[in-house]
Design a protein around this motif. Structure first.
Motif: not given
Lengths: 307, 464
Positions: A25-29
């Motif tokens: 989630f963090v990487s995509h964000a």
């Protein structure tokens, strides 16, 4: 390994999956948020008026997106281990209560995303998908968790796997169709008024979304029909009647009727666009209501959630 | 069509109250409580049949209208479709270039191309109309056929449901181990008939309850298996056949099925009067109150002098935590106790007011004492003694006769088949005109069609 050890392995699998989903989630964000750049542009004919324009530059953040995809694969693998180990520890398919239903449903959703990532390059869906999965698993381990146990006699049937799997799969596609319809409505409104937002420029055209929504529903409608028929056959052997207007049955029928109305509205009456999208969202909401409300607060015979 | 769509949505909305309000068919007690609690509003809903939604006039009206509108739409369409199926494909339109995937081949040999094209059409099983200067080909009637099949089979489904409900019987009987059940109306605790079914229609089945075994999971006390052994005779005087009935495998005799639905304990008690004469002996059915089968019931002795009543609680595995009432810790009978409250006075059985056999109406009675008995123990209450001899188990059998079931299933399965066909089928036409050049174009009736791919393939065949 004993049933208890398989149970522990299952829990570890689910926790690990949640960690991976969080990183994903963090990487995509990051991929999206750090790609937003503003650069000065010249406006007017030669008057050199400077104005900031938002642009997307993915060159420096692409790595983060790729990391996200790797994390999604690892998370799905961990969740797969968690789900299968849960099944082994209980000695049956992991579909016995709402906790297991959430694990299996989440796994199906995650696999569907990976398939979409592989075939249609759907990385733009990575942020909402990883976030939804975190929500699903988070709810599962906090509110829905029950120790692994054998099934009550009424659930001991091959039909459990057939009925519940088809219902889960149909539900997953209904929700996906709802997302597409919701996206359609959002983009359609935006394009009608202020224009499509830049950060959604990569998304397909609204006509494609409209058509995609119809195809998803048309594809999964027979499966849902089958899930209801399978449920009726099972009810006949377990409860004595193939149809007894149990709240869950009634809502399954309401969902069926709502999607039948949607298909008719599109194919015969010629609805499309906004009206059709709203009808699709209505039909999908009846499914969600059935899953959430009837499982948790409802009465009747489908109360196997263990809550 | 708009009417049908409106009725479909109306049917969905009309089902909602049936799932959110208690329904009489499923839970009559909840309905009575609801009406008591909501008074005027409850009575209003009741008079509008909101507690019998699925049997109400307005609900039936919606689905009957829906089916009429559907039949009115589907029957003419079926004839229209049949006519179309047996008719040759339509002639090519005047301007092919207005159609989809329009292509032109120049300088090819017409006769040779025609032959190659026909060969390709035949291998793809297109239906053809061949003229001197043109070929019309059409394919994909499966879509409309499946669509019509789906709607027609819904009528079969409805007939199955209607037939089943008109000629059905549905009854329940509670039996102790050792009891013999004869399938006659008087053997039932409750029975209901379809409108056209008479009590004489019950098949002559006899069952003797031999044994019942419940297995529980010691981790969470949930049941894991129920096994009922019966000796079955059909007809009554036939030799008995040992049969095992489980929750998901009922006993089947044609359209009649016998289901294991519930179970519980029947404590066995012997009551003697002051002269040691036995005035009651045998098992009494107690109803489970919780998941660990703490069960309650009543033993009424209207012929004793004075009248005696026992309000009982059976606890299969005794447990008493400090300061709490006695209850069961496990559903199996590991350490059974029978708690009895002994009451003297009029039982009220002759008052004409119906009362539950599982409850003692103590309003006009006097309590003589309370006791907790282990198996084999007795208690002297002054007017006699009561002995707890042990326990047996009871099962609740549901006996259902529904002759429309198979027809309904058939209808549902054909509907599914029709639905799948209607999705697989892609109706499309291809025309070829042999003029100065060879013109090819097509028309797909549904958007989900690879018409262009197909025409490309045809082109490569004709003009390699």
């Amino acid at each position: 390994m004993s049933a208890t050890n398989w149970g522990y392995l299952s829990n570890y699998g689910v926790y690990t999956a949640m960690i991976f989903y969080t990183v994903a989630f963090v990487s995509h964000a990051i991929e999206f948020s750090f790609a937003i750049k503003s650069e000065p542009v010249l406006v007017g004919n030669g008057n050199l008026l400077e104005k900031n324009k938002t642009v997307f530059d993915f060159t420096s953040t692409r790595q983060s997106g790729r990391l996200g995809s790797v994390m999604m694969v690892l998370a799905t693998a961990s969740l797969f281990v968690g789900d299968v180990a849960r099944g082994i520890s209980a000695g049956r398919a992991p579909l016995g209560n709402m906790y297991e239903f959430s694990l299996s449903g989440g796994l199906a959703f995650s696999l569907a995303y990976l398939l979409g990532l592989y075939k249609f390059k759907m990385r733009w869906l990575g942020t909402p998908v990883s976030f939804s999965l975190l929500l699903i698993l988070g709810t599962a381990i906090t509110l829905l968790y029950r120790p692994s146990a054998p099934l009550v006699p009424a659930l001991k049937s091959t039909w459990l796997v057939i009925h519940v799997t088809t219902a889960i799969l149909s539900g997953g596609v209904f929700l996906l169709a709802n997302c597409v319809a919701g996206l359609y409505l959002f983009l359609e409104k935006a394009e009608r008024t202020v224009g499509r937002p830049k950060y959604l420029a990569q998304l397909p055209s609204i006509e494609t979304l409209d058509q995609l929504c119809y195809r998803l529903v048309a594809l999964v409608f027979p499966l849902w029909t089958f899930a209801i028929i399978a449920g009726a056959i099972w009810a006949e052997s377990a409860w004595g009647h193939y149809w007894s207007w149990d709240p869950k049955e009634t809502w399954a029928l309401i969902t069926w009727i709502a999607y039948a109305a949607y298909l008719h509205a599109r194919a015969t009456v010629g609805w499309k666009g906004r009206k059709a999208a709203w009808l699709c969202i209505f039909a999908g909401s009846t499914f969600l209501f059935n899953y959430v409300y009837i499982n948790v607060w409802g009465t009747g015979r489908h109360t196997y959630s263990g809550l | 069509m708009r009417t049908a769509l409106f009725l479909l949505l109306l049917l969905a909305i009309a089902s909602v109250p049936g799932s959110l309000l208690p329904q009489r068919g499923e839970n009559p007690v909840a309905v009575d409580n609801f009406i008591l609690k909501h008074q005027f509003f409850g009575k209003l809903l009741d008079s509008l049949k909101f507690f019998d939604v699925f049997a109400s006039v307005w609900f039936s009206a919606i689905y009957i209208l829906l089916f009429i509108s559907m039949i009115g739409c589907v029957i003419p369409r079926t004839f229209q479709h049949l006519k179309l199926v047996f008719k040759a494909p339509p002639d090519a339109p005047k301007f092919l270039d207005k159609m989809d995937a329009y292509s032109v081949i120049e300088g090819a040999n017409h006769a040779e191309s025609k032959e190659l094209a026909l060969k390709w059409f035949k291998s793809k099983r297109y239906r053809l109309k061949i003229a001197e200067q043109e070929i019309s080909a059409e394919k994909g009637y499966l879509r409309e056929s499946g669509n019509l099949l789906f709607h027609l089979s819904l009528i079969i489904l409805l007939l199955g449901i209607a037939f089943g409900s008109l000629f059905s019987t549905n009854g329940e009987a509670i039996l102790n181990i050792g009891d013999r059940f004869l399938n006659t109306p008087t053997s039932y605790d409750s029975i209901s008939y379809g409108r056209l079914q008479s009590p004489a229609g019950l098949p002559p089945i006899a069952l003797t309850i031999k044994d019942f075994h419940a297995t529980y999971n010691p981790v969470n006390n949930a049941p894991s298996d129920y096994k009922l052994q019966v000796m079955a005779q059909n007809p009554f005087n036939a030799p008995g056949k040992p049969i095992t009935i489980k929750v998901n495998s009922p006993l089947t005799y044609g359209a009649t099925k016998i289901y294991l639905q519930a179970n519980g304990y029947s404590p066995i008690v012997t009551v003697r009067d002051v002269n040691k004469k036995v005035i009651f002996s045998g098992p009494t059915i107690f109803l489970p109150q919780d998941a660990n089968l703490t069960s309650s019931g009543a033993i009424k002795l209207p012929d004793a002098n004075p009248q005696i009543g026992f309000a009982g609680t059976y606890v299969p595995t005794f447990s008493q935590r400090f300061g709490q009432a006695i209850s069961s810790a496990y559903p199996e009978s590991l350490d059974p106790r029978l708690l009895l409250g002994v009451w003297k006075g009029p039982l009220g059985l002759d008052s004409g007011i119906p009362q539950s056999v599982y409850k003692l109406d103590t309003s006009r009675m006097v309590r003589l004492g309370t006791v907790a008995l282990k198996i084999g123990e007795s208690y002297n209450y002054g007017f006699g003694t009561v002995t707890f001899n042990g326990y047996t188990q009871w099962v609740n059998l549901q006996i259902v006769h529904d002759p429309g079931k198979n027809l309904a299933l058939l209808g549902a399965l054909i509907a599914l088949l029709g639905l799948i066909f209607s999705l697989l089928g892609r109706q499309r036409r291809i025309w070829i005109k042999f003029g100065e050049v060879i013109e090819i174009a097509g028309l797909a009736k549904t958007r989900v069609s690879d018409l262009e791919v197909e025409i490309k393939e045809l082109l490569s065949r004709i003009n390699p």
